[in-house]
Design a protein around this motif. Structure first.
Motif, PDB file in Angstrom:
ATOM      1  N   ILE A 164      55.872  69.597  66.322  1.00 28.05           N
ATOM      2  CA  ILE A 164      56.192  68.743  65.184  1.00 28.05           C
ATOM      3  C   ILE A 164      55.025  67.820  64.858  1.00 28.05           C
ATOM      4  N   PHE A 165      54.599  67.878  63.607  1.00 30.92           N
ATOM      5  CA  PHE A 165      53.609  66.943  63.072  1.00 30.92           C
ATOM      6  C   PHE A 165      54.328  66.025  62.079  1.00 30.92           C
ATOM      7  N   TRP A 166      53.875  64.779  62.042  1.00 30.47           N
ATOM      8  CA  TRP A 166      54.519  63.813  61.140  1.00 30.47           C
ATOM      9  C   TRP A 166      53.469  63.165  60.255  1.00 30.47           C
ATOM     10  N   LEU A 167      53.746  63.168  58.942  1.00 24.99           N
ATOM     11  CA  LEU A 167      52.886  62.532  57.948  1.00 24.99           C
ATOM     12  C   LEU A 167      53.713  61.526  57.171  1.00 24.99           C
ATOM     13  N   ARG A 168      53.207  60.298  57.083  1.00 25.09           N
ATOM     14  CA  ARG A 168      53.907  59.267  56.300  1.00 25.09           C
ATOM     15  C   ARG A 168      53.093  58.945  55.055  1.00 25.09           C
ATOM     16  N   LEU A 169      53.784  58.732  53.951  1.00 24.91           N
ATOM     17  CA  LEU A 169      53.112  58.424  52.691  1.00 24.91           C
ATOM     18  C   LEU A 169      52.641  56.976  52.649  1.00 24.91           C
ATOM     19  N   GLU A 170      53.501  56.064  53.103  1.00 23.35           N
ATOM     20  CA  GLU A 170      53.215  54.632  52.958  1.00 23.35           C
ATOM     21  C   GLU A 170      53.538  53.878  54.241  1.00 23.35           C
ATOM     22  N   GLN A 171      53.050  52.663  54.305  1.00 29.04           N
ATOM     23  CA  GLN A 171      53.349  51.769  55.419  1.00 29.04           C
ATOM     24  C   GLN A 171      53.821  50.449  54.841  1.00 29.04           C
ATOM     25  N   ILE A 173      55.444  63.845  69.383  1.00 32.48           N
ATOM     26  CA  ILE A 173      55.253  64.000  67.943  1.00 32.48           C
ATOM     27  C   ILE A 173      53.798  63.694  67.608  1.00 32.48           C
ATOM     28  N   LYS A 174      53.162  64.535  66.831  1.00 34.03           N
ATOM     29  CA  LYS A 174      51.752  64.370  66.491  1.00 34.03           C
ATOM     30  C   LYS A 174      51.639  63.742  65.103  1.00 34.03           C
ATOM     31  N   GLU A 175      51.194  62.481  65.072  1.00 32.69           N
ATOM     32  CA  GLU A 175      51.043  61.786  63.796  1.00 32.69           C
ATOM     33  C   GLU A 175      49.754  62.223  63.119  1.00 32.69           C
ATOM     34  N   VAL A 176      49.841  62.483  61.822  1.00 33.51           N
ATOM     35  CA  VAL A 176      48.690  62.914  61.034  1.00 33.51           C
ATOM     36  C   VAL A 176      48.076  61.705  60.344  1.00 33.51           C
ATOM     37  N   SER A 177      46.811  61.442  60.614  1.00 35.23           N
ATOM     38  CA  SER A 177      46.075  60.391  59.909  1.00 35.23           C
ATOM     39  C   SER A 177      45.372  61.044  58.729  1.00 35.23           C
ATOM     40  N   LEU A 182      47.013  70.430  55.254  1.00 33.56           N
ATOM     41  CA  LEU A 182      47.588  71.774  55.399  1.00 33.56           C
ATOM     42  C   LEU A 182      46.592  72.736  56.044  1.00 33.56           C
ATOM     43  N   GLU A 183      45.322  72.595  55.701  1.00 34.78           N
ATOM     44  CA  GLU A 183      44.300  73.451  56.304  1.00 34.78           C
ATOM     45  C   GLU A 183      44.196  73.212  57.806  1.00 34.78           C
ATOM     46  N   GLU A 184      44.312  71.962  58.211  1.00 36.22           N
ATOM     47  CA  GLU A 184      44.172  71.635  59.625  1.00 36.22           C
ATOM     48  C   GLU A 184      45.430  71.960  60.427  1.00 36.22           C
ATOM     49  N   VAL A 185      46.576  71.565  59.900  1.00 28.24           N
ATOM     50  CA  VAL A 185      47.832  71.738  60.642  1.00 28.24           C
ATOM     51  C   VAL A 185      48.311  73.183  60.596  1.00 28.24           C
ATOM     52  N   GLN A 186      48.105  73.850  59.486  1.00 31.54           N
ATOM     53  CA  GLN A 186      48.596  75.213  59.283  1.00 31.54           C
ATOM     54  C   GLN A 186      50.079  75.341  59.641  1.00 31.54           C
ATOM     55  N   PRO A 187      50.930  74.571  58.971  1.00 32.30           N
ATOM     56  CA  PRO A 187      52.357  74.593  59.321  1.00 32.30           C
ATOM     57  C   PRO A 187      53.034  75.891  58.915  1.00 32.30           C
ATOM     58  N   ASP A 188      54.074  76.247  59.646  1.00 32.43           N
ATOM     59  CA  ASP A 188      54.928  77.363  59.246  1.00 32.43           C
ATOM     60  C   ASP A 188      55.900  76.924  58.161  1.00 32.43           C
ATOM     61  N   VAL A 189      56.334  75.663  58.248  1.00 31.32           N
ATOM     62  CA  VAL A 189      57.275  75.099  57.272  1.00 31.32           C
ATOM     63  C   VAL A 189      56.873  73.649  57.024  1.00 31.32           C
ATOM     64  N   VAL A 190      56.930  73.222  55.770  1.00 26.81           N
ATOM     65  CA  VAL A 190      56.817  71.802  55.437  1.00 26.81           C
ATOM     66  C   VAL A 190      58.198  71.302  55.059  1.00 26.81           C
ATOM     67  N   HIS A 191      58.619  70.229  55.728  1.00 19.80           N
ATOM     68  CA  HIS A 191      59.908  69.581  55.510  1.00 19.80           C
ATOM     69  C   HIS A 191      59.587  68.204  54.933  1.00 19.80           C
ATOM     70  N   ALA A 192      59.949  67.961  53.664  1.00 17.24           N
ATOM     71  CA  ALA A 192      59.502  66.743  52.990  1.00 17.24           C
ATOM     72  C   ALA A 192      60.600  66.108  52.157  1.00 17.24           C
ATOM     73  N   GLY A 193      60.592  64.790  52.108  1.00 17.96           N
ATOM     74  CA  GLY A 193      61.514  64.011  51.300  1.00 17.96           C
ATOM     75  C   GLY A 193      61.233  62.533  51.490  1.00 17.96           C
ATOM     76  N   PRO A 194      61.596  61.683  50.532  1.00 16.09           N
ATOM     77  CA  PRO A 194      62.361  61.940  49.311  1.00 16.09           C
ATOM     78  C   PRO A 194      61.635  62.865  48.310  1.00 16.09           C
ATOM     79  N   ILE A 195      62.390  63.284  47.319  1.00 14.83           N
ATOM     80  CA  ILE A 195      61.946  64.345  46.423  1.00 14.83           C
ATOM     81  C   ILE A 195      60.720  63.952  45.605  1.00 14.83           C
TER      82      ILE A 195
END
Length: 386
Positions: A46-53, A67-71, A95-108
């Protein structure tokens, strides 16, 4: 299985992992912590990316270990529409670095827009309730963003049928939807020692109400306070625990002071799950005057503790509370309707235990986090490249 990544920091042997999931969220809140904790216990990486802080800390617990946080960008408290021009390129690099099988994202509109713009598939877009029920109607740009993300999504996850129906108005096919209330941990939120907690708190002659929603306009905090104050004019033996906080803190505390309610409204701050459950067990009634909601986790927590609910009659609330069974409903936005129901409950307190038992049964049947989370994992398997 080993995968080569564009960036050395992500060159990891994946032999022990089944899927590589990129979980994207707007910030870091208790819901994110719960999802990430559960995902951390799976066989997936699992990799985690946050939009805002946000300036205000929403979740104090650290990121679950593993959990691997993405900077990927400089910390930002707000993201404007024009920012997405540059963010699209940054996200594509992720996306190039993580090469995920699935991206799970929200809010829309805020978060799932990023993988949509980058053209990534398979994309699981998960609604947070307010994004579809409120943000989608904020104006032409918001509606266009909603339509674009849904058109680009391979699957859609919703926490209630109200959100499902809204997604269908944008043409999203129901056969590519997963409906699962986020649910609660029944080991923590359960009705044990309910009578003991009530005696410990005191105020046994009063009707004790608990309110745990954020102090934000969409949750109708002004309606809730006005209705409570009107009810006290007719039924003085009322008290309320107000937990949490929010952007309307000044208005909330000013109202309580101006109306002389300091002895009747007790501010309790933010509480962790174990402590929060004790408040639900101590209270006679859980109250929410929300104008917009999906399947409210706070509502499910209260019900799971055997605390009947008094809620606004918005469609998502009615999926959980039938008037006179798991609790009571009042007209959304009407402080008078709320006051009338509070007075009615206070004068018929003998009905509270029966409503609480029905609420607990409903939560036990439909709000089990462990069982419902399994639906998300099944969705990942459907979407993963074969």
């Amino acid at each position: 299985m080993a995968r080569n990544c564009a960036g050395a920091c992500f060159q990891i042997d994946l032999g022990e992992f089944e899927l590589r999931i990129l979980y994207c969220s707007q910030n870091y809140c208790p819901h994110d912590h719960r999802f990430l904790t559960a995902l951390n216990g799976t066989e997936h990486e699992i990799f985690w990316l946050r939009l805002e802080q946000d300036r205000r800390t929403q979740e104090a617990r650290p990121l679950p270990e593993g959990i691997k946080e993405v900077s990927w960008r400089e910390p930002a408290t707000r993201t404007g529409w024009l920012d997405y021009i540059g963010l699209k390129k940054k996200f594509a690099a992720v996306l190039e670095e993580v090469q995920p099988d699935v991206v799970h994202a929200g809010p829309i509109q805020r978060v799932a827009l990023l993988p949509a713009l980058a053209g990534f598939h398979p994309l699981l877009s998960m609604s947070w309730g307010f994004d579809m029920l409120e943000d989608a109607d904020r104006g032409p740009l918001w509606r266009a963003a909603t339509q674009y993300v849904l058109d680009c999504s391979d699957w859609f996850a919703a926490d209630c049928h109200t959100v499902r129906r809204k997604a269908q108005t944008f043409g999203f096919p129901p056969e590519r939807m997963t409906i699962f209330p986020w649910g609660v941990d029944h080991e923590i939120f359960q009705p044990k020692d309910r009578g003991f907690m009530r005696r410990q708190v005191g105020y046994e002659e009063d009707l004790l109400i608990v309110h745990t929603r954020s102090w934000e306009p969409r949750y109708g905090v002004d309606v809730m306070l006005e209705g409570f104050w009107q009810a006290i004019q007719q039924q003085p033996n009322l008290r309320m625990f107000m937990l949490g906080g929010g952007s309307q803190e000044k208005q909330v505390k000013g109202f309580v002071k101006d109306k002389g309610l300091e002895e009747r409204v007790l501010f309790c701050g933010y509480k962790e799950n174990e402590s929060l459950a004790q408040y639900y067990r101590a209270a006679d009634v859980y109250l929410s005057a929300s104008h917009v909601d999906g399947s409210s986790v706070a509502l499910m927590e209260a019900m799971s503790c055997g605390c009947p609910a008094l809620v606004s009659d918005i469609p998502s609330n009615l999926e959980w509370v039938h008037d006179g069974r798991e609790g009571w409903v009042f007209k959304d936005g009407s402080s008078k309707s709320l006051a009338d129901r509070i007075v009615e409950i206070a004068r018929n307190r003998r009905e509270v235990p029966e409503r609480g038992a029905a609420a607990q049964l409903k939560a036990e049947q439909d709000a089990d986090w462990g069982r419902n989370f399994g639906k998300l994992l099944q969705t990942y398997q459907k979407l993963a490249p074969q």
